[in-house]
Design a protein around this motif. Sequence first.
Motif, PDB file in Angstrom:
ATOM      1  N   LEU A  68       0.505  -1.443   0.176  1.00  0.00           N
ATOM      2  CA  LEU A  68       0.104  -0.417  -0.278  1.00  0.00           C
ATOM      3  C   LEU A  68       0.747   0.511  -0.050  1.00  0.00           C
ATOM      4  N   TYR A  89      -3.965   3.559  -0.458  1.00  0.00           N
ATOM      5  CA  TYR A  89      -4.379   2.552  -1.679  1.00  0.00           C
ATOM      6  C   TYR A  89      -3.719   1.470  -2.100  1.00  0.00           C
ATOM      7  N   SER A  90      -4.025  -0.192  -1.677  1.00  0.00           N
ATOM      8  CA  SER A  90      -3.853  -1.430  -1.609  1.00  0.00           C
ATOM      9  C   SER A  90      -3.511  -1.032  -3.011  1.00  0.00           C
ATOM     10  N   TRP A 144      -9.036  -0.345  -3.394  1.00  0.00           N
ATOM     11  CA  TRP A 144      -8.253  -0.617  -3.680  1.00  0.00           C
ATOM     12  C   TRP A 144      -8.737  -1.522  -4.843  1.00  0.00           C
ATOM     13  N   THR A 152     -13.657  -0.070  -7.678  1.00  0.00           N
ATOM     14  CA  THR A 152     -13.343   0.536  -6.789  1.00  0.00           C
ATOM     15  C   THR A 152     -14.281   0.279  -5.049  1.00  0.00           C
TER      16      THR A 152
END
Length: 316
Positions: free
Chosen positions: A109, A120-121, A155, A201
């Motif tokens: 991430l 954000y992964s 993600w 998402t």
Amino acid sequence: MISATTASGAAPPGAGSGSGALERAAHGSDALERAARAAADAATAAGVTVRTVGDLAGVLAVTDFLAETWGTPPGAPPLPADVLISAVHAGGAVHAAYAGDRLVGAAVLVFKPPAERAVYSLVAAAATSDRGVGLAVKQAQRLWSLERGAERMQWTFDPLLGRNARFNLVKLGGLGTEYVVDFYGRLDDGFNGGDESDRLTVTWDLCAPRHDVDDGTAGRAGAEVVRRAPDGAPLALRSGERWWCRVPGDVLALRAKDMPLALRWRHAVREVFTEAFADGYEASAFSRDGWYLLTRSRSASGTPTPTPTPTTAQEG
């Protein structure tokens, strides 16, 4: 067990001052306690140790693991070692899960812009899907992120993968907040097989207490059929403010057997999701028999987002 570095005393990204900052700090402390328990419980249940890695040997092991998972050659992993080293150097994290000395899960991430207080992964993978390794890795990511001031994680995943949808929307309690058409272009690795790369998402509220997720079956039996799937059975249903959309039972097997048919499923599901999302819907649940529940987002419906009330967490 979980091995995680404790956050420094520095103010987290986007932190303010005054009473609002104090309220966020108190809420964040409760969230951290819940996250720490959830991470420890998930790791114990899976029989793994999850820790961050940043040394070259550890990162190379992760890239090999990702290559094996995605079915790419060892020299061409989804994320190469130099990218992972750079992500760690820039303040991100590579998490690795070990069963003894064996690497069985990994995730990467990075931070989003500071004002978003989010991470954000980029990728997450587990060697098995039935022992809780994936949950242990995600909970470790959650704890690490909260320690550093993040409040949300995002993600993407392939919306045709029902198992992933169930995990992301029901097990974790995330929401599918954006549908992106052909996100990466065609992917020719062993996992995607040349399919188009539509992605959903996920937005995961890291601070919210665990809650029971409606699996979407209520009301579905009497809903109107508004689309038919490539197999001739109902694809999309609608009743009032609720949509349902079905995906194939095993898209990986379908791709291997009949890619043209898999692409017809891709396009059919895309049509439903893009229409619903354009009208202010989001994916809020996924049933065991392969149906998404799409409901109006809070912002689209005008419903204010409530401040979560701290409670004892029930994770996983």
